[in-house]
Design a protein around this motif. Structure first.
Motif, short mmCIF file in Angstrom:
data_model
loop_
_atom_site.label_atom_id
_atom_site.label_comp_id
_atom_site.label_asym_id
_atom_site.label_seq_id
_atom_site.Cartn_x
_atom_site.Cartn_y
_atom_site.Cartn_z
N LYS A 266 49.23 31.26 15.12
CA LYS A 266 50.24 32.06 15.83
C LYS A 266 49.62 33.38 16.25
O LYS A 266 50.00 34.46 15.78
N GLN A 268 49.60 35.32 19.03
CA GLN A 268 50.37 36.38 19.69
C GLN A 268 51.31 37.07 18.71
O GLN A 268 51.38 38.30 18.66
N ARG A 269 52.00 36.29 17.93
CA ARG A 269 52.94 36.85 16.95
C ARG A 269 52.19 37.74 15.94
O ARG A 269 52.63 38.84 15.60
N MET A 271 49.19 39.23 16.28
CA MET A 271 48.61 40.44 16.87
C MET A 271 49.67 41.45 17.29
O MET A 271 49.41 42.65 17.30
N ARG A 272 50.86 40.99 17.61
CA ARG A 272 51.96 41.94 17.86
C ARG A 272 52.27 42.71 16.57
O ARG A 272 52.52 43.91 16.59
N CYS A 275 49.38 45.18 15.97
CA CYS A 275 49.45 46.32 16.89
C CYS A 275 50.55 47.30 16.49
O CYS A 275 50.36 48.52 16.53
N TYR A 282 50.92 46.35 22.37
CA TYR A 282 50.33 45.02 22.46
C TYR A 282 49.98 44.68 23.91
O TYR A 282 50.69 45.02 24.83
N THR A 283 48.85 43.99 24.09
CA THR A 283 48.45 43.49 25.39
C THR A 283 47.87 42.09 25.24
O THR A 283 47.14 41.81 24.27
N ASP A 284 48.18 41.20 26.17
CA ASP A 284 47.70 39.82 26.10
C ASP A 284 46.18 39.73 26.22
O ASP A 284 45.59 38.71 25.84
N LEU A 287 43.87 38.56 23.26
CA LEU A 287 43.68 37.17 22.84
C LEU A 287 42.79 36.37 23.77
O LEU A 287 42.75 35.14 23.70
N LYS A 288 42.05 37.07 24.61
CA LYS A 288 41.05 36.38 25.44
C LYS A 288 39.78 36.20 24.60
O LYS A 288 38.74 36.81 24.83
#
Length: 324
Positions: A266, A268-269, A271-272, A275, A282-284, A287-288
């Motif tokens: 998970k 995104q969850r 790393m939010r 952050c 948070y920025t997408d 996760l690159k």
């Protein structure tokens, strides 16, 4: 004036601290080093000196530890050509079966990363020392001109002095790179969390967990751990026990616990959450990054049935505690 923040990512080792730092390093407000700087927690470093002067103080100990600290900080501050070349040669020979220890910290060069590093080290030593006096003792550093000894009073506010030194170094790095958050991943910082918090009350810790069985199996392949399964289990238990103990000694708002598995499954969850804890937007773009090589469940693939049973039995309390 910018509000600078300091975050330490830590764990048992082989738990996912590096990948967590790599993700955070993609944030435009985060500054990181491409290696572990080590001046805070290694032997002869800040915490070692801090604890020794607090708990085993004597005039002789003071003289010895201040000299040791100064020499250590200077050693890792500037890369010497002959030491580096020797270290590289030994590293190459080790790849071909030599197995010999290279010069200590031969590749470190903190002055390259922290502006005014040596000036700050000199100021630190000056602030620590109350006075020098002409004297000697059997364990004094050899060839000391005029037998100069250094004195630090027993009641000195060491936490404040060491804390300012760390803060000034981190801030100098952040200012030079136009960042606001210094993120480091000295693997075992959390083993010294109470001391680091005493020096730097604003510091925040991210504790990265991983299935204890996968950590132990990963230990088996490291140059800095045992290569015997039962020894690696004992090694892990001691480290994680100290971490559990230390978590109780710092405020809950100063520590966040995540797991490598949670990060992979998970991202995104997770790393939010990270952050928000760090005070970052948070920025997408974070996760690159490739999260596919986490080696989840490697203990099942690399150990035989008897070894798996031994591992599960000896680590049962921690497997249950962390929900694995």
């Amino acid at each position: 004036m910018k509000n600078y923040r300091f975050i330490s990512i830590s764990g048992t080792g082989r738990s996912g601290t590096n990948i967590t730092k790599d993700i955070l390093s993609k944030h435009p407000d985060v500054g990181t080093l491409p290696f572990e700087h080590r001046f805070t927690i290694d032997p002869k470093g800040l915490v070692d000196t801090f604890n020794t002067l607090r708990f085993t103080w004597s005039p002789y100990v003071v003289d010895y530890k201040i000299n040791e600290l100064e020499n250590f900080l200077k050693l890792i501050g500037k890369r010497k050509f002959w030491r580096f070349q020797l270290g590289q040669l030994i590293k190459w020979l080790n790849r071909h079966g030599l197995n010999i220890t290279p010069p200590a910290y031969y590749a470190w060069e903190l002055s390259k990363w922290f502006p005014d590093y040596f000036e700050m080290v000199e100021k630190l030593i000056q602030q620590l020392i109350d006075f020098k006096y002409r004297a000697t003792w059997p364990g004094a550093a050899p060839f000391n001109k005029n037998n100069q000894m250094r004195f630090v009073s027993y009641e000195k506010n060491l936490a404040n002095i060491f804390g300012r030194f760390i803060q000034n170094l981190y801030q100098s790095f952040l200012k030079a790179h136009n960042k606001t958050h210094f993120v480091e991943d000295n693997t075992w910082s959390i083993l010294f969390a109470p001391e680091l918090f005493t020096m730097l009350p604003e510091i925040k810790f991210i504790h990265v967990l991983r299935d204890p069985r996968d950590v132990v199996v990963s230990f088996l392949n490291q140059k800095w751990t045992p290569n015997d399964l039962d020894q690696c289990i004992d090694y892990y238990i001691s480290i994680i026990s100290k971490i559990i103990e230390n978590k109780k000694k710092i405020p809950a708002e100063n520590i966040l616990e995540i797991s490598l598995e949670q990060l992979v499954e998970k991202p995104q969850r997770t790393m939010r959450q990270v952050c928000k804890f760090c005070g970052l937007d948070y920025t997408d773009d974070l996760l690159k990054i490739d999260l596919s090589r986490s080696n989840k469940g490697r203990w099942k693939l690399e150990l035989n049935v008897n070894e798996q049973q031994r591992l599960n039995h000896k680590l049962k309390n921690y497997i249950d505690l962390f929900g694995y």
